[in-house]
Scaffold this motif. Structure first.
Motif, mmCIF file in Angstrom:
data_model
loop_
_atom_site.group_PDB
_atom_site.id
_atom_site.type_symbol
_atom_site.label_atom_id
_atom_site.label_comp_id
_atom_site.label_asym_id
_atom_site.label_seq_id
_atom_site.Cartn_x
_atom_site.Cartn_y
_atom_site.Cartn_z
ATOM 1 N N GLY A 72 0.795 -1.224 0.000
ATOM 2 C CA GLY A 72 0.000 0.000 0.000
ATOM 3 C C GLY A 72 0.825 1.272 0.000
ATOM 4 O O GLY A 72 0.325 2.340 -0.304
ATOM 5 N N ILE A 77 -3.063 1.993 -2.291
ATOM 6 C CA ILE A 77 -4.222 1.126 -2.108
ATOM 7 C C ILE A 77 -4.034 0.367 -0.799
ATOM 8 O O ILE A 77 -3.066 -0.381 -0.647
ATOM 9 C CB ILE A 77 -4.359 0.117 -3.267
ATOM 10 C CG1 ILE A 77 -4.497 0.862 -4.597
ATOM 11 C CG2 ILE A 77 -5.542 -0.814 -3.031
ATOM 12 C CD1 ILE A 77 -4.407 -0.045 -5.816
ATOM 13 N N PRO A 78 -4.931 0.544 0.151
ATOM 14 C CA PRO A 78 -4.810 -0.204 1.405
ATOM 15 C C PRO A 78 -4.821 -1.707 1.125
ATOM 16 O O PRO A 78 -5.600 -2.174 0.291
ATOM 17 C CB PRO A 78 -6.049 0.212 2.203
ATOM 18 C CG PRO A 78 -6.499 1.485 1.581
ATOM 19 C CD PRO A 78 -6.099 1.412 0.126
ATOM 20 N N GLU A 80 -6.067 -4.170 2.592
ATOM 21 C CA GLU A 80 -7.379 -4.789 2.760
ATOM 22 C C GLU A 80 -8.243 -4.584 1.518
ATOM 23 O O GLU A 80 -8.956 -5.481 1.086
ATOM 24 C CB GLU A 80 -8.120 -4.211 3.974
ATOM 25 C CG GLU A 80 -7.345 -4.248 5.266
ATOM 26 C CD GLU A 80 -6.309 -3.128 5.393
ATOM 27 O OE1 GLU A 80 -6.508 -2.001 4.894
ATOM 28 O OE2 GLU A 80 -5.266 -3.412 5.988
ATOM 29 N N ARG A 81 -8.188 -3.390 0.945
ATOM 30 C CA ARG A 81 -8.983 -3.085 -0.253
ATOM 31 C C ARG A 81 -8.475 -3.868 -1.454
ATOM 32 O O ARG A 81 -9.246 -4.361 -2.260
ATOM 33 C CB ARG A 81 -8.946 -1.572 -0.538
ATOM 34 C CG ARG A 81 -9.681 -1.161 -1.783
ATOM 35 C CD ARG A 81 -11.184 -1.507 -1.710
ATOM 36 N NE ARG A 81 -11.813 -1.254 -2.973
ATOM 37 C CZ ARG A 81 -12.407 -2.172 -3.732
ATOM 38 N NH1 ARG A 81 -12.502 -3.416 -3.326
ATOM 39 N NH2 ARG A 81 -12.925 -1.862 -4.884
ATOM 40 N N LEU A 82 -7.162 -4.011 -1.559
ATOM 41 C CA LEU A 82 -6.587 -4.788 -2.653
ATOM 42 C C LEU A 82 -7.012 -6.247 -2.541
ATOM 43 O O LEU A 82 -7.397 -6.865 -3.542
ATOM 44 C CB LEU A 82 -5.060 -4.667 -2.648
ATOM 45 C CG LEU A 82 -4.330 -5.347 -3.789
ATOM 46 C CD1 LEU A 82 -4.795 -4.804 -5.135
ATOM 47 C CD2 LEU A 82 -2.829 -5.161 -3.634
ATOM 48 N N GLU A 84 -9.682 -7.383 -1.125
ATOM 49 C CA GLU A 84 -11.120 -7.418 -1.445
ATOM 50 C C GLU A 84 -11.327 -7.389 -2.955
ATOM 51 O O GLU A 84 -12.126 -8.150 -3.504
ATOM 52 C CB GLU A 84 -11.806 -6.227 -0.789
ATOM 53 C CG GLU A 84 -13.291 -6.131 -1.033
ATOM 54 C CD GLU A 84 -13.885 -4.877 -0.414
ATOM 55 O OE1 GLU A 84 -14.726 -4.245 -1.079
ATOM 56 O OE2 GLU A 84 -13.498 -4.529 0.719
ATOM 57 N N ALA A 85 -10.603 -6.535 -3.640
ATOM 58 C CA ALA A 85 -10.720 -6.436 -5.097
ATOM 59 C C ALA A 85 -10.290 -7.737 -5.768
ATOM 60 O O ALA A 85 -10.921 -8.188 -6.727
ATOM 61 C CB ALA A 85 -9.896 -5.272 -5.612
ATOM 62 N N ARG A 87 -10.476 -10.746 -4.476
ATOM 63 C CA ARG A 87 -11.542 -11.733 -4.243
ATOM 64 C C ARG A 87 -12.692 -11.512 -5.229
ATOM 65 O O ARG A 87 -13.264 -12.449 -5.752
ATOM 66 C CB ARG A 87 -12.031 -11.665 -2.806
ATOM 67 C CG ARG A 87 -11.091 -12.268 -1.789
ATOM 68 C CD ARG A 87 -11.733 -12.423 -0.413
ATOM 69 N NE ARG A 87 -12.114 -11.145 0.180
ATOM 70 C CZ ARG A 87 -11.297 -10.368 0.904
ATOM 71 N NH1 ARG A 87 -10.061 -10.735 1.101
ATOM 72 N NH2 ARG A 87 -11.732 -9.228 1.409
ATOM 73 N N GLU A 88 -13.034 -10.255 -5.470
ATOM 74 C CA GLU A 88 -14.117 -9.932 -6.409
ATOM 75 C C GLU A 88 -13.758 -10.391 -7.816
ATOM 76 O O GLU A 88 -14.600 -10.931 -8.523
ATOM 77 C CB GLU A 88 -14.401 -8.430 -6.390
ATOM 78 C CG GLU A 88 -15.049 -7.948 -5.123
ATOM 79 C CD GLU A 88 -15.180 -6.433 -5.059
ATOM 80 O OE1 GLU A 88 -14.921 -5.751 -6.076
ATOM 81 O OE2 GLU A 88 -15.547 -5.923 -3.987
#
Length: 92
Positions: A72, A77-78, A80-82, A84-85, A87-88
């Motif tokens: 990050g 990009i944090p 955690e957000r990366l 999450e992305a 996984r999506e």
């Protein structure tokens, strides 16, 4: 103490020319830092020059084993957000 380059290095050569102690060389799979030559830029620069130019998060480790550029820190990009992305994307 010395820094260490790990396998996530992409061999971009950016760090080689900025190292004031000429401690960085090409290894068999990625660049490496000579522990006997590395001064961590003490006395030359406030920032560790290899880490300041490295484009890969986590590719250079500090003497204590922590990343010089943690997840990050370069992308903004944090982690955690990366995650999450990713996984999506994998769910598609």
């Amino acid at each position: 103490m010395a820094l260490k380059i790990v396998e996530s290095c992409v061999n971009c050569w950016a760090c080689v020319d900025v190292c004031p102690s000429e401690a960085i060389s090409l290894g068999s799979t990625h660049f490496k830092i000579s522990a006997s030559k590395c001064t961590e830029c003490d006395g030359d620069y406030e920032e560790k020059q290899c880490a300041s130019i490295c484009p890969v998060e986590g590719a250079i480790l500090l003497a204590d084993g922590t990343p010089a550029n943690p997840p990050g820190s370069l992308t903004g990009i944090p982690p955690e957000r990366l995650a999450e992305a990713m996984r999506e994307i994998q769910a598609r």
